[in-house]
Design a protein around this motif. Sequence first.
Motif, PDB file in Angstrom:
ATOM      1  N   ARG A  50      33.863  62.079 -16.432  1.00  0.00           N
ATOM      2  CA  ARG A  50      33.349  61.543 -17.682  1.00  0.00           C
ATOM      3  C   ARG A  50      32.938  60.099 -17.463  1.00  0.00           C
ATOM      4  O   ARG A  50      33.533  59.395 -16.652  1.00  0.00           O
ATOM      5  N   GLY A  52      31.307  56.193 -19.177  1.00  0.00           N
ATOM      6  CA  GLY A  52      31.197  55.313 -20.329  1.00  0.00           C
ATOM      7  C   GLY A  52      29.889  55.517 -21.065  1.00  0.00           C
ATOM      8  O   GLY A  52      28.975  56.203 -20.598  1.00  0.00           O
ATOM      9  N   LYS A  53      29.758  54.881 -22.225  1.00  0.00           N
ATOM     10  CA  LYS A  53      28.640  55.165 -23.137  1.00  0.00           C
ATOM     11  C   LYS A  53      27.288  54.721 -22.611  1.00  0.00           C
ATOM     12  O   LYS A  53      26.254  55.165 -23.103  1.00  0.00           O
ATOM     13  N   PHE A  54      27.251  53.840 -21.601  1.00  0.00           N
ATOM     14  CA  PHE A  54      25.969  53.364 -21.099  1.00  0.00           C
ATOM     15  C   PHE A  54      25.498  54.140 -19.873  1.00  0.00           C
ATOM     16  O   PHE A  54      24.642  53.668 -19.127  1.00  0.00           O
ATOM     17  N   GLU A  57      20.665  58.728 -18.497  1.00  0.00           N
ATOM     18  CA  GLU A  57      20.390  60.134 -18.784  1.00  0.00           C
ATOM     19  C   GLU A  57      20.364  60.945 -17.486  1.00  0.00           C
ATOM     20  O   GLU A  57      19.809  60.523 -16.484  1.00  0.00           O
ATOM     21  N   PHE A  91      24.034  53.577 -14.562  1.00  0.00           N
ATOM     22  CA  PHE A  91      24.230  53.088 -15.923  1.00  0.00           C
ATOM     23  C   PHE A  91      23.016  52.269 -16.351  1.00  0.00           C
ATOM     24  O   PHE A  91      22.285  51.723 -15.518  1.00  0.00           O
ATOM     25  N   ASP A  92      22.800  52.192 -17.673  1.00  0.00           N
ATOM     26  CA  ASP A  92      21.636  51.503 -18.209  1.00  0.00           C
ATOM     27  C   ASP A  92      21.813  49.995 -18.282  1.00  0.00           C
ATOM     28  O   ASP A  92      20.826  49.267 -18.444  1.00  0.00           O
ATOM     29  N   ASN A  97      31.462  49.189 -16.827  1.00  0.00           N
ATOM     30  CA  ASN A  97      31.231  50.615 -16.999  1.00  0.00           C
ATOM     31  C   ASN A  97      32.295  51.383 -16.225  1.00  0.00           C
ATOM     32  O   ASN A  97      32.926  50.847 -15.306  1.00  0.00           O
TER      33      ASN A  97
END
Length: 253
Positions: A50, A52-54, A57, A91-92, A97
């Motif tokens: 899993r 983090g949110k950043f 895609e 990550f973005d 992260n």
Amino acid sequence: MSTGRLLGFSLVVALLVPTLSFAQQQATTNFQTIVIEDFDTPGESPWIVRAGKFISEGYPRVSFVRTFPEALYRREPEGRELRALGVQAAFDRQGYNFLEFIPVAPGDEGEPEPRGIPIPGRVRFLDMWVWGSNFDYYMDIHLRDYRGMVHVLKLGDINYRGWRNLRVEIPTWIPQDSRYMVEIRGGDIVSDLRGLELVKIVLWTRPRERVNGFFVYLDEIKVETDLYRDPFDGEDLRDPDFVRDMWAEGEGM
């Protein structure tokens, strides 16, 4: 007895007592090295990752890949397929992260649910092999004790090239046994030896490091643990499985 002889005898006793105590202490340990996860059989011990949110895609990508540290095996043993847990991620944005590597098992509805990996005995060290590509990241491990409390320990940095063995000592303040030989907790029978569980492994990125795409591989998690248990008359009554079976048989008469 003269004063000189008395002093000499006292000195000999004073020197022998620590030696005898040390020998007795050494005799009551049974340290062994045990592999608790080798990632070679993903169907039997699956893991998920899993993020983090950043997370970008399409990531993370996870695979049990055919690779291994040459420091462990110069060549693949005949009849075995050695694998490692491989992850591609991006990550973005930079920052703290994270990726969480979580052992799972099928749940009641078929969805994977987190499962702790039991660690036998009283563990002293935990180590694992991690392949890094010189990004300034670091890794933690999460261990759960018998009270349900989760302890976070830093495993180490992975800003190096290739495979390296990362090792952490388990602090003595993390409880691994109880003063009570056997008791009932939450309706279940538990013994005094309350081993830890490996809950997850977490990779963290540091804020100033690139995060636009990287690989990481994990292999062979093992522990150095003390399996010694004091023998005594009736020690089978300490075993929760034995106690459950004995009571079920007795109540059915």
